[in-house]
Structure formats: structure tokens, C-alpha cells
Design a protein around this motif. Structure first.
Motif, PDB file in Angstrom:
ATOM      1  N   CYS A   3       0.839  -1.205   0.000  1.00  0.00           N
ATOM      2  CA  CYS A   3       0.000   0.000   0.000  1.00  0.00           C
ATOM      3  C   CYS A   3       0.868   1.247   0.000  1.00  0.00           C
ATOM      4  CB  CYS A   3      -0.876   0.038   1.260  1.00  0.00           C
ATOM      5  SG  CYS A   3      -2.033  -1.327   1.328  1.00  0.00           S
TER       6      CYS A   3
ATOM      7  N   TYR B 202      -3.689   3.296   0.560  1.00  0.00           N
ATOM      8  CA  TYR B 202      -4.324   2.857  -0.686  1.00  0.00           C
ATOM      9  C   TYR B 202      -3.509   1.729  -1.306  1.00  0.00           C
ATOM     10  CZ  TYR B 202      -7.101   7.103  -0.361  1.00  0.00           C
ATOM     11  OH  TYR B 202      -7.961   8.086   0.070  1.00  0.00           O
TER      12      TYR B 202
ATOM     13  N   LEU C  82      -1.948   4.936  -8.334  1.00  0.00           N
ATOM     14  CA  LEU C  82      -3.064   4.716  -7.413  1.00  0.00           C
ATOM     15  C   LEU C  82      -4.386   4.800  -8.165  1.00  0.00           C
ATOM     16  CD1 LEU C  82      -1.909   7.092  -4.515  1.00  0.00           C
ATOM     17  CD2 LEU C  82      -1.748   4.592  -4.541  1.00  0.00           C
TER      18      LEU C  82
ATOM     19  N   ILE D  28      -8.127   5.822  -6.985  1.00  0.00           N
ATOM     20  CA  ILE D  28      -8.825   6.352  -5.804  1.00  0.00           C
ATOM     21  C   ILE D  28     -10.211   6.868  -6.173  1.00  0.00           C
ATOM     22  CG2 ILE D  28      -8.756   8.136  -3.994  1.00  0.00           C
ATOM     23  CD1 ILE D  28      -5.734   8.008  -4.040  1.00  0.00           C
TER      24      ILE D  28
ATOM     25  N   SER E  28      -9.442  11.420  -0.592  1.00  0.00           N
ATOM     26  CA  SER E  28      -9.921  11.139  -1.952  1.00  0.00           C
ATOM     27  C   SER E  28     -10.330  12.426  -2.678  1.00  0.00           C
ATOM     28  CB  SER E  28     -11.085  10.147  -1.925  1.00  0.00           C
ATOM     29  OG  SER E  28     -12.233  10.712  -1.324  1.00  0.00           O
TER      30      SER E  28
ATOM     31  N   THR F 268     -12.759   0.251  -7.204  1.00  0.00           N
ATOM     32  CA  THR F 268     -11.344   0.551  -6.937  1.00  0.00           C
ATOM     33  C   THR F 268     -10.590  -0.680  -6.433  1.00  0.00           C
ATOM     34  OG1 THR F 268     -11.921   1.345  -4.731  1.00  0.00           O
ATOM     35  CG2 THR F 268     -11.712   3.006  -6.466  1.00  0.00           C
TER      36      THR F 268
END
Length: 384
Positions: free
Chosen positions: A55, A173, A188, A190, A207, A247
Motif C-alpha cells: 500500500c 491505498y 493509485l 482512488i 480522496s 477501486t
């Protein structure tokens, strides 16, 4: 004396790296109910590395409008220095509220402590020991601004209030890229969180920062967080099945990129789901290109709002139950990423149904089969 340039800097949660934004685009098409950002960050000069499944931690900043509203409601001086930690460090109040403190979540403790700064009878009733259920209901979905607006007038300085707050935690994330495929970069996926509750629009701290206030060329404070419980099989000839709606696709983009670079011989099968095929099929072109190249063996997508009956990833699993069980029986690894509350539970129960049905087992035997897979590290979940 050794020059500071020669001293290696270790970037971490307490010393994040300022990663430059290379790309920030909305993956959803016009007319979609969703906004999903694809963000590419540079790790150049950081010495940071990661493996698929890890992450990225982000230290976010609060919405400037929310900070301004707090200062306005309380008639505080934005430039007044406030102490932010036990070490006695200070920041101007506005900066402290923007960058240091969690202001979008309330706890029962904050409300109870804040009651000392107000003569409001409703507030004192709310924090009374016998009204614990009402207090629990009040803090759910409300923030500091609600508290300050609902129960004034306050006899509290900016220092009094920030002393009640906790430090803003980083947001984690799933990384959506392979460093082998994208050297010195991290990507990423998001989803911007926006909703209305208690009469006000709410925004996800990190976000919406990424969606509204992060242009290309800006920097974001980041660090790598290892995830030892969500990794590709050590052997590249193992088959993998990935279930990642919305996601939840992020780590599987990383998995597929990694396996494409390493020339993995194991088969791979992705189940993706979202609302509409036309606007919400995240990374569609990329995934189809990987399928053509053979880096992705099979792709099944479910779009819940494109038909009268809602179709989800678990329905697609059931449609191919015989083949899915054959993969599992041949040693395939099974991965799930995404919503813990509903999706992961539904996928888990569907998996047991498939094992029970196709393996001609009792329910107990099917559950034991899945537990054994989990113990072998062949059933892994990254759910939130």
C-alpha cells in the motif's frame, strides 16, 4: 565532516517523501455517478520500492473550505499560534487545522470533553452517562463543525479545541502499479468520496484532495506500507483468480503488470464489476490489451446497473462455477479486494457455494476446504 548529501534519507510514515504528481485523470466516462482518479506519482530520488500487494500511505490535508468555516463559526484568529503536540511544537491555527488535526470525524470522547466549554443544556444531556446510545448516534457521520455549530455559544479558544483533537492519520491505498513495469513510479486508483448527511455535503479527506486539489506538478507526502498478507504466489507458474470490483481493481492491475513483465506462465482470471459498462469499466483498454497478449487469461465483468436485475461479481463467479472450482482444485490462488461490508462477504459465501456444489461436498466440508486454502496462503483478502 560528512556532507549531508552523502547521508541516505530513509522515508517513512514519520518522514514522508514528497512525490511529484505526473498524471491525475478521471477514469470514469461522462455521465457516470462516480469519479475514480488514476494518479501517477514519481518516486525518483526516494530510494523507495514496493512489491505488488503493498500500500501507499498518504498524509493528506483537510478541505480549506471546511477549515475556513470552523474559524468563521468560532470567530478565531487564523494566525494565532497553537500547540499541536506533547513536544510543544506550534503552528498557526489555520495551518494546524488544515494539515495536522483530524476534523472530519467525531468521537464520544471529543464531545464529552467539549461539553466543558459550553453551557448548552442539550449538550450536557447528550453526554450524560445514561444517554450513551444517543451520543453514539450523534457522532456517527458528524464532524467538528457540526459539534461547534450545534451546541454554542462556546467559551473555548482555538487552543482549547485543538487540544481535544487527534492527529490526522495517514490514508492507505492499494498500489495499482508494478515497479518492474513502471520504474521509479507508483500508481493509485482512488474513488472520490462525496455524500450528503445531516444536511451538509461531506467529502473524503484524501480522496477529494486527490480529485479536486492535486494538479500535475504538485507534490504529495507519501510512504510505502508493506502488506505481507496480500502477495502474488512465489512461483510464477501458479494460477491466480482475482476479484476486484470498483477501486478493488488497484492491486490486480499491479499483479497483472508484474506477471506480464516476469513472463509468468501461470494463468490469470480477473472478475471486475461496477455500475455501467459504458462509463465505469476502469482500465478497460489496458485489461483487454493484456488479454490479447496473454498476460491476462480471462476477464469477466459485471455491471450492476445495465440490466433490470443487478449483476455483481459473485453472479459471474456462479456462471463459471465448474471452471472456477477446477482452477481451485489445481492449486489456483484466490484474491479479493474491495468493500468489506457487502462485496467480500457475498464473494466469500459464493465461493463456499461453488466448492460445495462443484466438489459435491457438505457445507462443512466446503468451509473446511476454504479454510485450508486460507492456511496455505491461497485465499487472500485486502478488504476495507
Amino acid at each position: 565532516m560528512q556532507s549531508s548529501a552523502a547521508m541516505p534519507t530513509t522515508y517513512s510514515r514519520t518522514n514522508p517523501f514528497q512525490a511529484k504528481v505526473l498524471k491525475n485523470v478521471n477514469l470514469n466516462g461522462a455521465g457516470s455517478q462516480k469519479e475514480t482518479r488514476h494518479i501517477e506519482l514519481s518516486l525518483q530520488g526516494s530510494g523507495l520500492s514496493y512489491v505488488p500487494g503493498d500500500c501507499l500511505g498518504i498524509i493528506p490535508a483537510n478541505d480549506p473550505q471546511l477549515v475556513a468555516s470552523l474559524i468563521e463559526v468560532m470567530k478565531w484568529d487564523a494566525d494565532q499560534p497553537v500547540i499541536i503536540n506533547k513536544q510543544g511544537d506550534t503552528l498557526p491555527l489555520q495551518e494546524a487545522l488544515a494539515t495536522y488535526f483530524e476534523i472530519t470525524l467525531l468521537s464520544r470522547k471529543i464531545v464529552q470533553q467539549a461539553a466543558e466549554f459550553s453551557d448548552n443544556e442539550e449538550l450536557h444531556k447528550l453526554v450524560a452517562a445514561e444517554n450513551i446510545d444517543q451520543l453514539k448516534a450523534y457522532v456517527d457521520g458528524r464532524d467538528l463543525l457540526d459539534l461547534l455549530q450545534d451546541f454554542g455559544p462556546w467559551k473555548a479558544s482555538g487552543q482549547d479545541i485543538v487540544s481535544l483533537l487527534r492527529k490526522m492519520p495517514p490514508r492507505l491505498y492499494s498500489i495499482a502499479s508494478s515497479i518492474a513495469a513502471n520504474p521509479e513510479e507508483v500508481h493509485l486508483t482512488i474513488g472520490a468520496v462525496r455524500y450528503i448527511t445531516h444536511g451538509r455535503e461531506r467529502k473524503g479527506v484524501c480522496s477529494v484532495l486527490c480529485a479536486e486539489r492535486l494538479p500535475e506538478g504538485d507534490t504529495l507526502p507519501v510512504f510505502i506500507q508493506q502488506n505481507k498478507h496480500f502477495n502474488l504466489p512465489e512461483s510464477t507458474d501458479q494460477d491466480i483468480i482475482m476479484v476486484g470490483p470498483g477501486t478493488g481493481i488497484a492491486p490486480f492491475r499491479s499483479f497483472i503488470q508484474e506477471r506480464a513483465v516476469s513472463g509468468a506462465t501461470g494463468k490469470s482470471w480477473l472478475f471486475f464489476g461496477d455500475q455501467h459498462a459504458a462509463t465505469d469499466f476502469l482500465y478497460q483498454d489496458e485489461l483487454e490489451a493484456y488479454q490479447k497478449k496473454g498476460a491476462l487469461t480471462r476477464l469477466d465483468a459485471a455491471f450492476s446497473r445495465d440490466s433490470a436485475a443487478k449483476v455483481y461479481v459473485q453472479h459471474k463467479m456462479l456462471e463459471s462455477s465448474k471452471e472456477l472450482f477446477a482452477w481451485l482444485n489445481s492449486g489456483a490462488y484466490f484474491y479479493v479486494c474491495g468493500d468489506k461490508q457487502y462485496m467480500a462477504k457475498d464473494v466469500h459465501n459464493t465461493l463456499i457455494d461453488i466448492i460445495e456444489q462443484e466438489g459435491a461436498m457438505t457445507r462443512e466440508a466446503a468451509e473446511a476446504y476454504l479454510s485450508a486454502m486460507q492456511e496455505q496462503g491461497r485465499y487472500q483478502r485486502d478488504v476495507y
